[in-house]
Write a protein that holds these residues in place. Structure first.
Motif, PDB file in Angstrom:
ATOM      1  N   ARG A  26       0.858  -1.191   0.000  1.00 35.91           N
ATOM      2  CA  ARG A  26       0.000   0.000   0.000  1.00 35.91           C
ATOM      3  C   ARG A  26       0.894   1.241   0.000  1.00 35.91           C
ATOM      4  NH1 ARG A  26      -4.903  -2.024   0.094  1.00 35.91           N
ATOM      5  NH2 ARG A  26      -5.326  -3.932   1.266  1.00 35.91           N
ATOM      6  N   LEU A  27       1.259   1.673  -1.204  1.00 36.69           N
ATOM      7  CA  LEU A  27       2.181   2.794  -1.374  1.00 36.69           C
ATOM      8  C   LEU A  27       1.655   4.054  -0.694  1.00 36.69           C
ATOM      9  CD1 LEU A  27       4.849   3.713  -2.698  1.00 36.69           C
ATOM     10  CD2 LEU A  27       3.515   4.328  -4.720  1.00 36.69           C
ATOM     11  N   ALA A  28       0.377   4.344  -0.847  1.00 36.56           N
ATOM     12  CA  ALA A  28      -0.199   5.560  -0.267  1.00 36.56           C
ATOM     13  C   ALA A  28      -0.199   5.532   1.259  1.00 36.56           C
ATOM     14  CB  ALA A  28      -1.616   5.776  -0.785  1.00 36.56           C
ATOM     15  N   ALA A  29      -0.139   4.334   1.852  1.00 40.73           N
ATOM     16  CA  ALA A  29      -0.121   4.218   3.311  1.00 40.73           C
ATOM     17  C   ALA A  29       1.281   4.389   3.896  1.00 40.73           C
ATOM     18  CB  ALA A  29      -0.699   2.869   3.734  1.00 40.73           C
ATOM     19  N   LEU A  30       2.309   4.352   3.035  1.00 37.28           N
ATOM     20  CA  LEU A  30       3.689   4.527   3.490  1.00 37.28           C
ATOM     21  C   LEU A  30       3.909   5.966   3.945  1.00 37.28           C
ATOM     22  CD1 LEU A  30       6.473   3.005   3.527  1.00 37.28           C
ATOM     23  CD2 LEU A  30       6.902   4.086   1.326  1.00 37.28           C
ATOM     24  N   PRO A  31       4.445   6.171   5.144  1.00 34.52           N
ATOM     25  CA  PRO A  31       4.721   7.554   5.552  1.00 34.52           C
ATOM     26  C   PRO A  31       5.678   8.202   4.552  1.00 34.52           C
ATOM     27  CG  PRO A  31       5.029   6.039   7.393  1.00 34.52           C
ATOM     28  CD  PRO A  31       4.842   5.199   6.158  1.00 34.52           C
ATOM     29  N   PRO A  32       5.324   9.357   4.023  1.00 28.63           N
ATOM     30  CA  PRO A  32       6.206   9.988   3.032  1.00 28.63           C
ATOM     31  C   PRO A  32       7.470  10.549   3.672  1.00 28.63           C
ATOM     32  CG  PRO A  32       4.324  11.400   3.497  1.00 28.63           C
ATOM     33  CD  PRO A  32       4.104  10.122   4.260  1.00 28.63           C
ATOM     34  N   THR A  33       8.542  10.514   2.890  1.00 30.06           N
ATOM     35  CA  THR A  33       9.746  11.242   3.259  1.00 30.06           C
ATOM     36  C   THR A  33       9.505  12.666   2.819  1.00 30.06           C
ATOM     37  OG1 THR A  33      11.086   9.262   2.922  1.00 30.06           O
ATOM     38  CG2 THR A  33      12.245  11.382   2.965  1.00 30.06           C
ATOM     39  N   THR A  34       9.626  13.605   3.754  1.00 31.06           N
ATOM     40  CA  THR A  34       9.274  14.994   3.486  1.00 31.06           C
ATOM     41  C   THR A  34      10.518  15.847   3.293  1.00 31.06           C
ATOM     42  OG1 THR A  34       7.260  14.734   4.786  1.00 31.06           O
ATOM     43  CG2 THR A  34       7.989  16.987   4.368  1.00 31.06           C
ATOM     44  N   THR A  39       7.336  15.594  -1.333  1.00 28.73           N
ATOM     45  CA  THR A  39       7.448  14.327  -0.615  1.00 28.73           C
ATOM     46  C   THR A  39       7.785  13.195  -1.583  1.00 28.73           C
ATOM     47  OG1 THR A  39       5.087  13.831  -0.861  1.00 28.73           O
ATOM     48  CG2 THR A  39       5.770  15.010   1.145  1.00 28.73           C
ATOM     49  N   GLN A  40       8.237  12.086  -1.001  1.00 28.02           N
ATOM     50  CA  GLN A  40       8.585  10.898  -1.763  1.00 28.02           C
ATOM     51  C   GLN A  40       8.114   9.670  -0.991  1.00 28.02           C
ATOM     52  OE1 GLN A  40      12.672   9.793  -1.492  1.00 28.02           O
ATOM     53  NE2 GLN A  40      12.681   8.757  -3.459  1.00 28.02           N
ATOM     54  N   ALA A  43       8.262   2.032  -2.943  1.00 29.65           N
ATOM     55  CA  ALA A  43       8.280   0.600  -2.677  1.00 29.65           C
ATOM     56  C   ALA A  43       9.554   0.055  -3.312  1.00 29.65           C
ATOM     57  CB  ALA A  43       7.052  -0.072  -3.268  1.00 29.65           C
ATOM     58  N   HIS A  44      10.416  -0.551  -2.512  1.00 28.70           N
ATOM     59  CA  HIS A  44      11.689  -1.102  -2.973  1.00 28.70           C
ATOM     60  C   HIS A  44      11.972  -2.366  -2.180  1.00 28.70           C
ATOM     61  CE1 HIS A  44      13.311   0.715   0.676  1.00 28.70           C
ATOM     62  NE2 HIS A  44      12.738   1.850   0.290  1.00 28.70           N
ATOM     63  N   GLU A  45      13.079  -3.029  -2.474  1.00 31.08           N
ATOM     64  CA  GLU A  45      13.350  -4.336  -1.872  1.00 31.08           C
ATOM     65  C   GLU A  45      13.494  -4.312  -0.347  1.00 31.08           C
ATOM     66  OE1 GLU A  45      16.846  -5.734  -3.842  1.00 31.08           O
ATOM     67  OE2 GLU A  45      18.148  -4.269  -2.873  1.00 31.08           O
ATOM     68  N   ASP A  46      13.802  -3.171   0.242  1.00 26.43           N
ATOM     69  CA  ASP A  46      13.957  -3.107   1.701  1.00 26.43           C
ATOM     70  C   ASP A  46      12.619  -3.043   2.430  1.00 26.43           C
ATOM     71  OD1 ASP A  46      16.701  -3.174   1.382  1.00 26.43           O
ATOM     72  OD2 ASP A  46      16.912  -0.995   1.488  1.00 26.43           O
ATOM     73  N   ASN A  47      11.582  -2.477   1.774  1.00 32.52           N
ATOM     74  CA  ASN A  47      10.293  -2.375   2.461  1.00 32.52           C
ATOM     75  C   ASN A  47       9.194  -3.212   1.800  1.00 32.52           C
ATOM     76  OD1 ASN A  47       9.642  -0.812   0.213  1.00 32.52           O
ATOM     77  ND2 ASN A  47       9.413   1.095   1.354  1.00 32.52           N
ATOM     78  N   ILE A  58       9.037   1.237  -7.425  1.00 34.71           N
ATOM     79  CA  ILE A  58       8.097   2.273  -7.856  1.00 34.71           C
ATOM     80  C   ILE A  58       8.047   3.339  -6.769  1.00 34.71           C
ATOM     81  CG2 ILE A  58       6.079   1.087  -6.899  1.00 34.71           C
ATOM     82  CD1 ILE A  58       4.556   2.127  -9.437  1.00 34.71           C
ATOM     83  N   GLN A  59       7.932   4.573  -7.197  1.00 35.81           N
ATOM     84  CA  GLN A  59       7.836   5.649  -6.219  1.00 35.81           C
ATOM     85  C   GLN A  59       6.870   6.717  -6.698  1.00 35.81           C
ATOM     86  OE1 GLN A  59      11.388   8.245  -5.732  1.00 35.81           O
ATOM     87  NE2 GLN A  59      12.317   6.940  -7.281  1.00 35.81           N
ATOM     88  N   LEU A  60       6.346   7.421  -5.712  1.00 36.36           N
ATOM     89  CA  LEU A  60       5.479   8.561  -5.974  1.00 36.36           C
ATOM     90  C   LEU A  60       6.189   9.792  -5.454  1.00 36.36           C
ATOM     91  CD1 LEU A  60       2.809   9.901  -6.808  1.00 36.36           C
ATOM     92  CD2 LEU A  60       1.958   9.373  -4.500  1.00 36.36           C
TER      93      LEU A  60
END
Length: 186
Positions: A26-34, A39-40, A43-47, A58-60
């Motif tokens: 759930r990408l949108a549920a990930l706390p954004p890096t501000t 913001t960023q 989803a990558h291999e660590d999370n 993939i990133q937003l």
């Protein structure tokens, strides 16, 4: 079943994806890096463990008005960018001497080849959202060389020679040990 499928498994279902690891993130549920400018979320291999070894992330990126995705390049990944909100002003420079500047609108795709210097910014009045798919499973900070970090590590004498201005111009540059990722125009 063909002989190859019997020996090696069904090629449509790679064995490494059939695991007990969750296939949902759930990408949108990930706390954004501000950052100052936006913001960023990625989803990558660590999370998202199922991406390990898949060469995919993939990133937003959300840029506020005046926000800039730092000029950068990826030494081991290309990226496809989809504008989902707003207008992104782009610059791409590749290793063949090609330079391109353009605006990308909602539903436009932008391809940044591996090793190309690229960035985008939000010159509009509303937030800009760009969804980015990369062929690297690593977190962005592990496969991203930012221009700020790069230039700040070069000796002032070298920068003076490149840009043809007095060496003193560069002596006060602060040293950056990492990419800035997102910033705001001054």
């Amino acid at each position: 079943m063909t002989d190859d499928a019997a020996r090696f498994g069904d090629p449509r279902l790679p064995a490494e994806t059939i695991t007990s690891k969750s296939h949902l993130f759930r990408l949108a549920a990930l706390p954004p890096t501000t950052y100052d400018g936006g913001t960023q979320q990625q989803a990558h291999e660590d999370n998202f463990p199922i991406l390990q070894g898949q060469q995919a992330s993939i990133q937003l990126i959300t840029l506020q008005p005046g926000g800039i995705r730092e000029p950068h390049w990826h030494p081991s990944a290309w990226e496809i960018n989809l504008v989902t909100k707003g207008v992104a002003t782009w610059v791409l420079i590749d290793g063949n001497g090609n330079h391109e500047s353009f605006d990308a609108h909602v539903d436009d795709l932008v391809f940044a080849p591996q090793g190309s210097l690229h960035y985008f910014e939000n010159r509009g009045a509303e937030d800009l959202d760009v969804l980015i798919v990369q062929n690297a499973s690593a977190a962005e900070d592990k496969d991203n060389i930012g221009i700020g970090e790069t230039v700040s590590q070069l000796p002032p004498e070298v920068l003076s020679a490149v840009f043809g201005v007095p060496v003193e111009t560069f002596r006060s540059f602060k040293k950056l040990d990492n990419a800035v990722t997102i910033l705001r125009s001054q």
